[in-house]
Design an enzyme around this catalytic site. Structure first.
Site, PDB file in Angstrom:
ATOM      1  N   LYS A 179       0.865  -1.192   0.000  1.00 22.62           N
ATOM      2  CA  LYS A 179       0.000   0.000   0.000  1.00 22.62           C
ATOM      3  C   LYS A 179       0.893   1.230   0.000  1.00 22.62           C
ATOM      4  O   LYS A 179       1.925   1.251   0.709  1.00 22.62           O
ATOM      5  CB  LYS A 179      -0.869  -0.033   1.252  1.00 22.62           C
ATOM      6  CG  LYS A 179      -1.854   1.115   1.394  1.00 22.62           C
ATOM      7  CD  LYS A 179      -2.670   0.918   2.675  1.00 22.62           C
ATOM      8  CE  LYS A 179      -3.768   1.952   2.817  1.00 22.62           C
ATOM      9  NZ  LYS A 179      -4.539   1.751   4.053  1.00 22.62           N
ATOM     10  N   SER A 228      -9.463  -0.645   7.311  1.00 18.84           N
ATOM     11  CA  SER A 228      -8.943  -0.481   5.954  1.00 18.84           C
ATOM     12  C   SER A 228      -8.219  -1.668   5.350  1.00 18.84           C
ATOM     13  O   SER A 228      -7.831  -1.599   4.174  1.00 18.84           O
ATOM     14  CB  SER A 228      -8.027   0.748   5.897  1.00 18.84           C
ATOM     15  OG  SER A 228      -8.790   1.911   6.104  1.00 18.84           O
ATOM     16  N   SER A 238      -9.348   1.798   3.272  1.00 19.84           N
ATOM     17  CA  SER A 238      -8.539   2.608   2.397  1.00 19.84           C
ATOM     18  C   SER A 238      -7.551   1.799   1.543  1.00 19.84           C
ATOM     19  O   SER A 238      -6.961   2.357   0.613  1.00 19.84           O
ATOM     20  CB  SER A 238      -7.789   3.670   3.190  1.00 19.84           C
ATOM     21  OG  SER A 238      -6.934   3.075   4.112  1.00 19.84           O
TER      22      SER A 238
END
Lengths: 445, 64
Positions: free
Chosen positions: A74, A173, A149
């Site tokens: 990420k 997330s 997210s």
């Protein structure tokens, strides 16, 4: 294809890391223009490292199951020499000068990194619609969000653009995109995996953890991200379902669900019960206060972190994230303190709820992946704001710090994935994984 | 200050800063803050102290 399936073939020289990496890069080239899962693709470096891995393995130096496996990170997590954008134009010129601790540990395990995945800007959202590098799309239905997210990470695993990935989870997330994309996402216990070299949203709530195609893969990544001294050599075996004690939290965590999600989750729990697990009701007396507690803590923490850039460069944030950060700056200190006390109380209540069970079971996500742009979704009891629904089932365990995992448990009639969440005891993440392995075996069949 | 007072000040500040779009969001935050302030764990300077662990143990002993 899972890491657990392909790793022995890599070790035996039957498939090369170079081939696996080329396959991932081809999928990125084919799918990323539409799905926007990746912000940065590190093709040259990935192939160079893959070829090096192949030489090492051929020379008898095999580092373990992640050696030569293509992974992604990420884009909150530092990978030396590449930007860590946090999905924001605020950091578009940033270049990481060193690896994050988790990156370093995965490199030491021989992993190859194909790139950095898209996310909701600064992890401050649950749909990956607000990113300085464009929104991301759900691979099952591209008109829908992949969750967030860590949305790009969820897409990467669901499509095979990488075989494993590392995300972060402050309110859900990792587990939200796992549920929305039909994959596995593990939020370990708070503090178990280092967040050094990871851009924070709320340090007291941030967790780092893997998303993967299976529980066994999630375990491999989680294990490799621990300090070497705590590695567990043998992967855990599935817990026996007979006698596994599961707690179903009544009320708040089940009372505002999409009808299809409720059906899938309750059917899954009933199946586990029929296979020998016992299911009892557990309670979280202050569950209705969870959202207010979470909001004041994450707002206070985010407001501090972004104070300088909100003043000097507000226009470089996406409009929705900027608005929420501006709002965050109005939280009063006395309300932040109230929320801290609430956090401690909720943590104690989760401990008490787990006291006579091995794990809690509940939905990971109250709704299927929402349409991009949706502000509300219909659930039991009437329409509710998407943001509130996305966080509802996951944020309690960011406040409490307990380990939690989302795994697929079915699909809606429209084919949208549904995630079952299991929550374990502190200090016992491996036991949670064992329970999840057992559940996965039943639910997959 | 009360949540109402806080909200009035916050709205005025948002207007002054040219961010009227903040106002609906602040109203939502105000509702969450009301909820937080109504929670039963909040302190009250006029209330008696909660029993200490020793007192709780002693009370348990008497009951037995």
């Amino acid at each position: 294809m899972t890491i657990a399936e392909v790793a022995p073939r890599v070790a035996a020289g039957k498939v090369t890391s170079e081939k696996l990496t080329e396959d991932c890069l081809s999928k990125i080239e084919a799918l990323n223009p539409k799905l926007n899962a990746f912000i940065t693709v590190t093709a040259e470096d990935a192939l160079a490292r893959a070829r090096r891995a192949d030489k090492e393995i051929a020379g008898g130096r095999h580092l373990g199951p992640l050696h030569g496996i293509p992974l992604s990170l990420k884009d909150l997590i530092d990978l030396k020499g590449t930007p860590t954008t946090a999905g924001s134009l605020i950091r578009k010129d940033h270049i990481a000068t060193s690896d994050a601790v988790v990156t370093r540990r995965l490199r030491a395990a021989g992993a190859v990194f194909v790139g950095k995945t898209n996310l909701h800007e600064f992890a401050f959202g649950t749909t990956t619609e607000d990113s300085g590098f464009g929104l991301a799309r759900n691979p099952v239905d591209s008109a829908r969000s992949p969750g967030g997210s860590s949305g790009g990470s969820g897409i990467a695993i669901a499509t095979g653009m990488s075989l494993g990935t590392v995300g972060t989870d402050t309110g859900g997330s990792i587990r939200i995109p796992a549920a929305a994309c039909g994959i596995v996402g593990l939020k370990p216990e708070w503090g178990q995996i280092s967040a050094t070299g990871v851009v924070p949203l709320s340090r007291q709530l941030d967790h780092v953890g893997p998303l993967a195609a299976s529980v066994a893969d999630a375990w491999l990544l989680y294990n490799a991200m621990q300090p070497a001294s705590t590695h567990i050599a043998e992967p855990p075996e599935a817990a026996p379902l007979k006698g596994l004690r599961l707690g179903m939290p009544s009320g708040y965590l089940f009372d505002r669900l999409d009808a299809d999600v409720e059906r899938s989750v309750t059917t899954a729990i009933e199946l586990l019960r029929r296979k020998g697990a016992t299911v009892t009701e557990v309670a979280l007396p202050h569950a209705n206060d969870i959202a207010a507690v979470y909001l004041h803590l994450v707002f206070g923490d985010a407001a501090e972190y972004h104070a300088r850039t909100l003043t000097t460069r507000p226009q470089d944030y996406t409009p929705n994230v900027r608005l929420r950060l501006e709002m965050a700056r109005y939280v009063l200190a006395e309300d932040y303190i109230r929320a801290l006390r609430g956090k401690a109380i909720i943590a104690a209540e989760v401990d008490r709820a787990l006291s006579d069970v091995d794990a809690m079971v509940l939905p990971a996500l109250a709704i299927p992946a929402p349409p991009i742009g949706a502000a509300t979704m219909p659930v039991k009891g009437g329409p509710e704001a998407v943001r509130a629904l996305m966080l509802r089932c996951t944020q309690p365990f960011n406040l409490s710090g307990h380990p939690a995992i989302s795994l697929p448990c079915g699909k809606t009639p429209a084919g949208l994935p549904v995630g079952l969440q299991m929550v374990g005891h502190k200090g016992r993440t491996p036991a949670l994984v064992q329970a999840a392995l057992a559940a996965e075996a039943v639910l997959a069949s | 200050m009360t949540v109402g007072e806080w909200l009035a000040l916050a709205k005025a500040d948002a207007e002054k800063r040219g961010l009227p779009e903040l106002i609906p969001a602040l109203e939502g935050l105000a509702q969450a803050t009301e909820r937080l302030r109504a929670a039963d764990w909040n302190d009250d300077a006029s209330a008696p102290s909660p029993p200490s662990d020793e007192d709780a143990d002693a009370a348990e002993g008497e009951r037995q």
